[in-house]
Motif scaffolding. Sequence first.
Motif, PDB file in Angstrom:
ATOM      1  N   LEU A  71       1.981  -8.928  -0.995  1.00  0.00           N
ATOM      2  CA  LEU A  71       1.057  -8.984  -2.121  1.00  0.00           C
ATOM      3  C   LEU A  71       1.557  -8.152  -3.290  1.00  0.00           C
ATOM      4  CD1 LEU A  71      -2.407  -8.793  -0.310  1.00  0.00           C
ATOM      5  CD2 LEU A  71      -1.402 -10.761  -1.470  1.00  0.00           C
ATOM      6  N   SER A  92       4.275 -10.106  -4.834  1.00  0.00           N
ATOM      7  CA  SER A  92       3.714 -11.244  -5.559  1.00  0.00           C
ATOM      8  C   SER A  92       3.048 -10.797  -6.858  1.00  0.00           C
ATOM      9  CB  SER A  92       2.703 -11.963  -4.667  1.00  0.00           C
ATOM     10  OG  SER A  92       2.111 -13.040  -5.350  1.00  0.00           O
ATOM     11  N   SER A  93       2.324  -9.676  -6.818  1.00  0.00           N
ATOM     12  CA  SER A  93       1.681  -9.160  -8.025  1.00  0.00           C
ATOM     13  C   SER A  93       2.719  -8.776  -9.071  1.00  0.00           C
ATOM     14  CB  SER A  93       0.800  -7.962  -7.682  1.00  0.00           C
ATOM     15  OG  SER A  93      -0.203  -8.330  -6.760  1.00  0.00           O
TER      16      SER A  93
END
Length: 215
Positions: free
Chosen positions: A174, A177-178
Amino acid sequence: MSEERQEATEPRGVEPPRWARRAVVIVVAVLLVLAAYALAAAFFPRWWGERIGALVGGSTPTGVLWGLLIGAVFAALPVFVLAFVLRPRWKVRAALVLLAVLLAVPNLLTLSVVLGGNDAASDGRDIWSREAPGFVTGTWIGVAAGALAAVLLILARWSAVRRRRQLGVLRRDLEVSSESDRLHREEADRLRRTAEEREEAERRRDEPPDLAENR
């Protein structure tokens, strides 16, 4: 001088090969283990029977409770230790196996009294029949319960560790991805500004000169 020459010419003893020395060491170790086992088999079953008989005192509920306690504790602890035996170093594995065997000694002594065929084991069974009724039954129930509880706790711990690792991987994914989304947004904003500036430049270039001068 003649004595030194004589010592130099005397043949030296031939050393035995390494495999022969190892074979001798192994044979001696096996003999020592067998002797220790014979002495233990002739002493410990009777001794363990006397200790448990004195501890229980002829009461069946007390015998069952002590059997449950000893069986469960000294079955669960070796299982907990053996759960860590899959270690990379063989010395650590050997030490853990030895520790597990030592922790299982009370239940092994009970097994030697129940299944032993010598006089010491027979004496231990006679003592338990009079002074420790219910101890053997309680021990087997405790062994089963303790081993099962230890296995369930180990599986729960492994499941929690695996879940924690999976959550860590997801958290890192995450974060990546962020960060990727942020970079994509920045790149999209830069391209949009560039396109707007290009459109503004083209619009100014296409305007008539008088309008450009008025600006």
